[in-house]
Enzyme design. Structure first.
Site, PDB file in Angstrom:
ATOM      1  N   SER A  77      -7.536   2.774  -3.352  1.00 28.09           N
ATOM      2  CA  SER A  77      -7.376   3.294  -1.993  1.00 28.09           C
ATOM      3  C   SER A  77      -8.688   3.491  -1.240  1.00 28.09           C
ATOM      4  O   SER A  77      -8.665   3.696  -0.033  1.00 28.09           O
ATOM      5  CB  SER A  77      -6.602   4.607  -2.033  1.00 28.09           C
ATOM      6  OG  SER A  77      -7.279   5.538  -2.847  1.00 28.09           O
ATOM      7  N   HIS A 123      -0.159   2.311  -2.935  1.00 33.77           N
ATOM      8  CA  HIS A 123      -0.529   1.644  -1.669  1.00 33.77           C
ATOM      9  C   HIS A 123      -0.025   0.203  -1.616  1.00 33.77           C
ATOM     10  O   HIS A 123      -0.380  -0.538  -0.706  1.00 33.77           O
ATOM     11  CB  HIS A 123      -2.050   1.665  -1.485  1.00 33.77           C
ATOM     12  CG  HIS A 123      -2.586   2.998  -1.082  1.00 33.77           C
ATOM     13  ND1 HIS A 123      -2.565   3.456   0.215  1.00 33.77           N
ATOM     14  CD2 HIS A 123      -3.131   3.995  -1.815  1.00 33.77           C
ATOM     15  CE1 HIS A 123      -3.103   4.667   0.274  1.00 33.77           C
ATOM     16  NE2 HIS A 123      -3.449   5.016  -0.956  1.00 33.77           N
ATOM     17  N   LYS A 158       4.187   7.222   1.162  1.00 39.60           N
ATOM     18  CA  LYS A 158       3.296   6.396   1.976  1.00 39.60           C
ATOM     19  C   LYS A 158       4.157   5.444   2.827  1.00 39.60           C
ATOM     20  O   LYS A 158       4.762   5.878   3.788  1.00 39.60           O
ATOM     21  CB  LYS A 158       2.283   5.688   1.084  1.00 39.60           C
ATOM     22  CG  LYS A 158       1.299   6.715   0.489  1.00 39.60           C
ATOM     23  CD  LYS A 158       0.116   6.090  -0.195  1.00 39.60           C
ATOM     24  CE  LYS A 158      -0.938   7.129  -0.534  1.00 39.60           C
ATOM     25  NZ  LYS A 158      -0.887   7.613  -1.921  1.00 39.60           N
TER      26      LYS A 158
HETATM   27  C1  LIG Z   1      -1.131   8.741  -2.757  1.00 37.95           C
HETATM   28  C2  LIG Z   1      -1.202   8.378  -4.173  1.00 37.95           C
HETATM   29  C3  LIG Z   1      -0.504   9.104  -5.144  1.00 37.95           C
HETATM   30  C4  LIG Z   1       0.216  10.388  -4.821  1.00 37.95           C
HETATM   31  O1  LIG Z   1       1.408  10.184  -4.158  1.00 37.95           O
HETATM   32  P1  LIG Z   1       2.203  11.421  -3.542  1.00 37.95           P
HETATM   33  O2  LIG Z   1       3.562  10.885  -3.339  1.00 37.95           O
HETATM   34  O3  LIG Z   1       1.501  11.819  -2.287  1.00 37.95           O
HETATM   35  O4  LIG Z   1       2.179  12.526  -4.560  1.00 37.95           O
HETATM   36  C5  LIG Z   1      -0.534   8.649  -6.437  1.00 37.95           C
HETATM   37  N1  LIG Z   1      -1.242   7.550  -6.782  1.00 37.95           N
HETATM   38  C6  LIG Z   1      -1.939   6.839  -5.881  1.00 37.95           C
HETATM   39  C7  LIG Z   1      -2.687   5.619  -6.307  1.00 37.95           C
HETATM   40  C8  LIG Z   1      -1.950   7.229  -4.547  1.00 37.95           C
HETATM   41  O5  LIG Z   1      -2.643   6.519  -3.655  1.00 37.95           O
END
Ligand SMILES: *Cc1c(COP(=O)(O)O)cnc(C)c1O
Length: 403
Positions: free
Chosen positions: A191, A219, A250
């Site tokens: 990310s 992502h 997301k």
């Molecule tokens: C955003 C993210 C998470 C966490 O996800 P949530 O649903 O906000 O708890 C986990 N792993 C990665 C790689 C992320 O980018």
């Protein structure tokens, strides 16, 4: 000084060092533009890749579900809190991912906890990419596993070296007489840089050394692959990655997380994962909204195509201006600045020009590699992107990042 008073001293110290995070408050729905502090700002910092967070069909589905079922589930899923909507969502997610089974929980963070803690105990072995997300790091810690290997980011020679070491250690059985579980875990999309894990190579190495493979596709869902099915679909590796973790917070635009894989794996999690057994599942409106989100993705590739058009346009224009966009292969576009303070200034100056894109600095990335992270979405128009490009041009010249 009491323990609690000490905390205010720490906070004060953070404020003095400029490390205190003044969290902004959003006064509108998530979309191409946000209202912040009474002003409209172009939103280039959300993970609402497809605009599902405020999609009319998604809102409608949540409202209808509330009318029928209410809001809360009033129990953990394992007792009386499993609504028929939960099962529908899990079935749809499994189909969406071309997997046998799925389990949904209340966050991607939670999903990583469940995925790793339930399978791995202290005598097992985990091999993890050095840039994996904090939730993977925390999940590995929570598992209590003693033998951990961290391989250099996306470095397959280093991963293989670690696998060889792990195989030696695996020769000795666990105290219960079973073979040590060996797990390789990676983010799908990283990310901070927007680069991809070389998943086909990771899968090949996992097969060669008989290790379980796990990818966190947070992502990637809604972004990569046909209809946004994610990184496994993008690389055509269906059925070859043992554990796929995803987030519903997301691109899916709501909240939650999930794990897909073999039916035996997801059944195991439904029976054994502490995050499932001892914490409530997704609320009714969240679940209904997510079902509609999956429906929208299954029906059409349109939003995913629009996302990529926008991302490619923005990335090309920024590069043409002379900005360094690092090794991004996805709609996550890091605009490299380098110096920490310059990145902060860049972010503030963009914000004054009504463009909201977040500076990412140490300790989230190595010192001296600060950047502005730009994430466009399918909701942006070409005019919106041109508005951003104009602001980046002006600020980039003023701070002498471009000429
Ligand atoms: C955003 C993210 C998470 C966490 O996800 P949530 O649903 O906000 O708890 C986990 N792993 C990665 C790689 C992320 O980018």
């Amino acid at each position: 000084m009491s323990q609690i008073d000490k905390l205010s001293a720490i906070i004060q110290d953070m404020k003095e060092k400029g490390l205190y995070n003044n969290i902004k408050t959003i006064q509108s729905a998530q979309g191409a533009w946000l209202e912040v502090g009474g002003e409209k700002k172009l939103n280039l910092c959300s993970n609402n890749y497809l605009g599902l967070a405020s999609h009319p069909r998604v809102k409608e589905a949540a409202i209808k579900a509330i009318e029928k079922y209410g809001v809360g589930t009033a129990s953990v899923r394992a007792l009386s809190g499993t609504n028929e909507l939960h099962l529908e969502l899990e079935e749809k997610l499994a189909k969406f991912k071309h997997a046998e089974g799925a389990i949904a929980v209340t966050g991607g963070y939670f999903a990583n906890m469940a995925a790793i803690q339930t399978l791995i105990g202290k005598e097992d072995i985990v091999i993890s990419d050095e840039l994996n997300h904090a939730s993977i790091i925390d999940a590995v810690r929570l598992s209590g596993v003693k033998t951990k290997f961290i391989y250099k980011h996306n470095d397959m020679a280093d991963l293989e070296a670690k696998l060889k070491e792990a195989k030696e250690i695996q020769k000795e059985k666990r105290s219960d007489g079973e073979e040590k579980v060996l797990l390789v875990v990676t983010d799908g999309v990283f990310s901070m840089d927007g680069d991809l894990a070389p998943l086909p190579d990771i899968v090949r190495l996992c097969k060669k050394y008989d290790a379980l493979s796990m990818v966190d596709d947070a992502h990637g869902e809604g972004v990569l692959g046909d209809h946004g099915r994610g990184i496994v679909d993008y690389f055509k590796l269906h059925g070859q990655v043992d554990i796929e973790v995803g987030t519903l917070s997301k691109a899916f635009g709501v909240m939650g997380g999930f794990i897909t894989g073999a039916k035996s794996l997801t059944d195991f999690y439904h029976q054994k994962a502490r995050q499932f057994l001892f914490s409530n599942g997704l609320s009714i409106p969240d679940t209904a909204a997510l079902i509609e989100g999956v429906n929208i993705l299954e029906e059409s590739n349109e939003l995913v195509t629009k996302l990529w058009e926008n991302a490619n346009y923005l990335k090309e224009e920024l590069k043409n201006l002379g900005f360094d966009c690092g090794k991004s292969e996805t709609p996550i576009i890091p605009v490299m600045i380098g110096d920490e303070n310059k990145a902060k200034d860049f972010g503030n100056m963009l914000y004054e020009k009504d463009v909201y894109a977040t500076p990412i600095k140490f300790p989230m990335v190595p010192m001296g590699t600060a950047r502005i992270r730009v994430i466009p979405s399918a909701t942006h128009s070409k005019e919106d992107l041109d508005f951003a490009i104009k602001a980046f041009t002006e600020v980039g010249k003023e701070l002498e990042i471009i000429s």
